[in-house]
Scaffold this motif. Structure first.
Motif: not given
Length: 138
Positions: A7-29, A94-100
């Motif tokens: 999902m192209q959203d800086e407020r909602v998107v988050q990703c945590i890779h193994p052994q890394h700090k959480p990434l917040h926002g579409y651009a960082a992820v 009607d579009k599914w997007s990954l947010v986390h």
């Protein structure tokens, strides 16, 4: 492909890779995945990730997918890493997007590395300097 999945959203998107700090926002992820796929040698990009034990739960406009992920070396059937992942999707218009996404090393990862040191017929190589050297040989 990643730009279409997330999902192209800086407020909602988050990703945590193994052994890394959480990434917040579409651009960082998106940037983190671009960096991974641009790690010099193209052999890294050809590694095979195979999900298993996939479980899906849908509640309204939110879907949770949990799975194990086995990472195999690009030119062999050698298992490099085992991970567990949780992926959360949102449906908008009607579009599914990954947010986390939250991925961690699997509890069986130690077994994978022990097999590599034990030299069984299906040996694996732990993700390390040795693995990177092997993957980048021409």
């Amino acid at each position: 492909l990643m730009s279409k999945v997330w999902m192209q959203d800086e407020r909602v998107v988050q990703c945590i890779h193994p052994q890394h700090k959480p990434l917040h926002g579409y651009a960082a992820v998106l940037s983190s995945f671009q960096e991974f796929f641009q790690l010099g040698d193209s052999n890294v990009n050809r590694n095979r990730l195979e999900p298993s034990h996939i479980k899906l739960s849908v509640r309204g406009s939110t879907a949770f997918i949990t799975c194990d992920e086995d990472l195999y070396m690009w030119d062999t059937d050698n298992l490099i890493r085992k991970m567990m992942a949780t992926n959360i999707f949102r449906r908008i218009d009607d579009k599914w997007s990954l947010v986390h996404r939250h991925a961690v090393f699997h509890v069986d990862n130690d077994t994978v590395e022990q097999n590599a040191r034990g030299g069984n017929n299906h040996s694996t190589t732990p993700m390390s300097k040795q693995l990177i050297e092997q993957m980048t040989k021409t």
